[in-house]
Write an enzyme that holds these catalytic residues in place. Structure first.
Site, mmCIF file in Angstrom:
data_model
loop_
_atom_site.group_PDB
_atom_site.id
_atom_site.type_symbol
_atom_site.label_atom_id
_atom_site.label_comp_id
_atom_site.label_asym_id
_atom_site.label_seq_id
_atom_site.Cartn_x
_atom_site.Cartn_y
_atom_site.Cartn_z
ATOM 1 N N THR A 1 44.976 52.065 32.302
ATOM 2 C CA THR A 1 43.988 51.301 33.445
ATOM 3 C C THR A 1 42.795 52.261 33.473
ATOM 4 O OG1 THR A 1 45.835 50.436 34.352
ATOM 5 C CG2 THR A 1 43.736 50.607 35.489
ATOM 6 N N GLU A 2 41.288 51.627 33.293
ATOM 7 C CA GLU A 2 40.172 52.277 33.434
ATOM 8 C C GLU A 2 40.165 53.830 32.685
ATOM 9 O OE1 GLU A 2 38.407 50.460 35.508
ATOM 10 O OE2 GLU A 2 39.556 49.544 36.562
#
Lengths: 403, 434
Positions: free
Chosen positions: A143-144
């Site tokens: 994530t990210e």
């Protein structure tokens, strides 16, 4: 020699409805808003861009390739609100020129708080991708693009992945180029692909900026920049949100025309080609080690976690949600588990970010709330109700056991 | 500059604003002659709780000593008049009668302050409107003794004086709208006051509004063209170092939610109580403090009783100075549920005291503050929801304080004064051109 490796992040969170401390029901999510946004983004971005990518793959007879990471929360919403998008992704999958990446199903920050939950979400996502697109994922992105040495260890221990994608942040490269393949210090099997943020952001952020001295950006000019890497790198990793096409950069900026011409322009130079992340990993050796003891991400100028974990509200909300893990799982209640997991999506914490809030920038654009404070209050009210539900369920079971 | 209240004799934000503005102007080197009506018996407040009031301080002493340093370019001129802002015609009449009796018993009061000889205070006609015109006449006499470039009139009671002085001296007039009749009275406007406001705004060369909210009212309700109205936000005085060391030493078992302001229709006290009722449904250890007085005081006390939360709501009456500071120190949250608030300085002061703030969206100050909680004044449910959140989640309180206190430091009276100076320069230069 440079290969161009496109990876698109495809994600929409499941937004919460306005939920006050006085609300007692279990409807936490704003079905109406989520549907409206999903339909809007499908029409402006997913459908036209999928069509374009499919055309380009056909036109270049399989020499144009891309990779996608589609979150589980979005796949669920697409199935419900815009199933035609799923069939176009399926059409892309069947060309054989598309790679799907692994990530946490709920686009969560679980890596930071619970390795058990982290692994479960990755496996759930992997199963879903295999079921929908008949594709076994081999490369992971967190994530990210949150990353540290520990991430590689965790991913390696799962035994199913060959590579990890992350940000080519200056402070981890120390003057080296993001256009090579790297290893983490403790683990030589997993290869690292680093985002070339300069060239990626030229498309994702600066493309329509009329104040930028390179505006307007044409496909020819961009492919010249790519060709310049020749001799000083293996691969140019262009990582960006899929919503760049048609949503962040609107159609009238010319972003679709740019993309339509880009593969042809890039391949005009015989040395250049396109590769998926797995092909890159298969083709090139790792040249050096990159040591990342602390955490990095692809967000903002800071490339750190401050967009999700920058103030007391965010850290409190995150601790609260992961504190509930044991009890939620103890109930064995599928609905409860799904609700709890949807609350882990990183966007909820991003909305609570107070950084730059007064200046009104990119953070505000994606924020369904008027202020980070409203978002925290809403989130905590939902958490309060979820905890009550969970306790009630456990108490009932405990009583039944006693009887 | 024509005003009607100045610290320590204040009943609302106007006096605070005039003080902050003139002090900053003085720093910029602008010379200000501040004309004030001077009530014969100042400081008598209509509250049911007797507070410590500095009734024995008089202005002439104040000018000379206390204010000399920070307001060195400000001269004070007093006109003996019992004008008070936020007054209704009825309560005014009542007070005038009391005043006349008091005067008669004390024979004549001599006027010695400010050096302005405006003659004997005549006899009161007993209504506010003729009083305003008497103030205007006296202001004209004062003006003729002095030389100045711009007339700056604060709110409607001084507009007739502003118009008169402008007519006599030919100097440009700037009117400063801190509030309008629509803010104070909703749709039940007093026609006479409205007419005075309208006349003042039309006669003015430029209008300064304290927010875009107010600017919109000036344009839509008073028939003024947009190019004549400038927005100048109020500022806030920095007090203390913002660290509030003493604060943590106060131990209390109960949370305190604070309402501080006049208890009038404009300030939305009934919404505060409505929210309090809702909060108490889910939390118990909370007290709601209403600090202030006003014409809805009795009704509000009765409403609290009616809602069955009488024991949870404390009325302190009107607070000043040290008492205000103390009540801020005790509070966990400041709530301003104003129905219509042209600006609202009080939330800035609360932030200055490190108190998180919940304000109504129908306030000018919500245009400048981002690190605060906001709700529509009528949305009692949402106000309660946010109050509960602040009391329940310390990280929320912490983040609001941290960022709010930082943000409020950017709102300076110096900037407001600078903007006023620019308005002055505009009107002076255009007056010369004509």
């Amino acid at each position: 020699m440079p290969s161009v490796c496109f990876y698109f992040q495809v994600h929409q969170p499941c937004r919460l409805r306005h939920y006050t401390v006085f609300d007692q029901d279990h409807r936490y999510f704003d079905g109406f808003k989520n549907k409206a946004i999903c339909r809007k983004v499908a029409n402006k971005c997913y459908l036209p861009t999928n069509r374009l990518i499919l055309d380009l793959i056909n036109q270049h007879e399989g020499r144009f390739k891309v990779a996608y990471s589609i979150t589980g929360v979005l796949l669920e919403q697409l199935a419900e609100y815009a199933p035609e998008v799923l069939s176009t992704f399926d059409a892309l999958a069947r060309t054989g020129c598309v790679e799907f990446l692994s990530e946490t199903y709920y686009h969560s920050l679980s890596f930071l708080y619970s390795r058990e939950e982290f692994t479960e979400q990755i496996l759930k996502h992997r199963r879903t991708i295999e079921k929908l697109f008949n594709y076994k994922t081999k490369v992971f992105r967190n994530t990210e693009l949150i990353y540290s040495n520990d991430l590689v260890d965790a991913i390696e221990s799962m035994g199913i992945f060959d590579g990890v994608l992350t940000e080519g942040a200056d402070r981890i490269l120390n003057g080296r180029s993001p256009n090579f393949i790297y290893n983490s210090p403790r683990n030589k099997r997993i290869k690292l692909l680093l985002k070339n943020y300069a060239l990626s952001d030229d498309i994702a952020f600066r493309f329509s900026n009329r104040g930028w001295n390179e505006w307007p950006l044409m496909a020819g000019k961009f492919s010249d920049w790519v060709s310049r890497v020749n001799g000083n790198g293996y691969v140019v990793n262009l990582f960006m949100d899929y919503e760049t096409f048609g949503e962040h950069q609107w159609k009238d900026t010319g972003i679709f025309d740019f993309m339509r011409h880009l593969p042809g322009e890039i391949m005009r130079n015989q040395d250049n080609n396109f590769k998926t992340p797995s092909e890159v990993i298969g083709s090139y050796p790792a040249t050096d080690v990159i040591d990342v003891p602390g955490l990095i991400s692809w967000a903002d100028m800071e490339r750190d976690l401050s967009a999700w974990l920058g103030n007391p509200m965010q850290s409190n909300a995150l601790h609260e949600v992961y504190r509930m893990e044991r009890n939620i799982k103890k109930t064995g209640d599928k609905e409860l588990l799904a609700d709890w997991r949807k609350l882990q999506t990183s966007d909820h914490f991003y909305y609570m970010c107070t950084k730059y809030f007064s200046d009104g920038d990119v953070h505000k654009y994606f924020n369904p709330y008027d202020s980070p404070y409203d978002s925290y209050i809403n989130y905590m009210n939902v958490m309060g109700n979820l905890e009550k539900r969970c306790k009630k369920k456990l108490n009932i079971e405990a009583e039944q056991l006693e009887v | 500059m024509l005003g009607w209240e100045f610290p320590p004799f204040i009943s609302g934000g106007l006096g605070t604003a005039c003080y902050g503005l003139t002090k900053a102007m003085s720093k910029l080197g602008l010379e200000v002659a501040f004309v004030l009506p001077r009530a014969v018996s100042a400081g008598k407040e209509s509250t049911h709780v007797k507070m410590k009031t500095p009734a024995d301080i008089n202005y002439s002493r104040l000018n000379l000593e206390e204010y000399e340093q920070e307001l060195k370019n400000v001269k004070f001129k007093m006109i003996d008049s019992p004008l008070r802002p936020y007054e209704t015609a009825e309560s005014f009449k009542h007070e005038i009668e009391e005043l006349i009796q008091a005067k008669q018993s004390r024979c004549n009061v001599t006027i010695s302050s400010g050096g302005a000889d405006v003659g004997q205070p005549g006899h009161y006609s007993g209504d506010m409107y003729s009083e305003i015109h008497r103030y205007a006449a006296a202001a004209v006499r004062l003006a003729l003794q002095d030389d100045f470039d711009v007339i700056h009139a604060h709110d409607w009671m001084t507009y007739p004086a502003g118009i008169a002085v402008a007519a006599v001296t030919g100097r440009p007039l700037v009117v400063h709208v801190h509030s309008t009749e629509f803010d104070r009275s909703g749709e039940h406007v007093n026609q006479m006051i409205y007419d005075i406001e309208r006349a003042g705004m039309h006669a003015a060369n430029k209008i300064i509004a304290v927010s875009y909210l107010t600017r919109n009212i000036v344009i839509s309700r008073y028939g003024i063209t947009g190019d004549k109205v400038e927005v100048v936000y109020n500022g806030v005085e920095r007090n203390g170092n913002g660290l509030n060391f003493g604060k943590s030493s106060i131990r209390k078992d109960e949370k305190i939610v604070l309402f501080l302001g006049r208890i009038t229709m404009q300030k939305g006290p009934e919404y505060f109580l409505g929210a309090a009722k809702k909060v108490l449904e889910v939390m118990d250890n909370v007290k709601f403090v209403m600090a202030g007085s006003g014409d809805m005081m009795r009704k509000t006390v009765e409403l609290a009783a009616q809602l069955g939360i009488g024991s949870k709501v404390l009325f302190t009456g009107f607070l000043r100075g040290e008492d205000v500071r103390r009540v801020y120190e005790l509070a966990d949250l400041y709530v301003m549920p104003s129905v219509s608030e042209p600006f609202g300085i009080a939330p800035l002061e609360a932030l200055n005291h490190d108190i998180p703030v919940l304000i109504s969206r129908q306030s000018g100050v919500s245009e400048v503050l981002t690190h605060v909680l906001k709700a529509d004044f009528w949305d009692v449910n949402e106000i309660a929801n946010k109050i509960v959140a602040v009391l329940k989640y310390p990280p929320l309180q912490m983040t609001l304080k941290e960022h709010g206190n930082f943000e409020v430091r950017k709102l300076k009276w110096e900037d407001a004064a600078e903007k006023c100076r620019m308005v002055y320069e505009q009107v002076v230069s255009s007056a010369v051109c004509v």
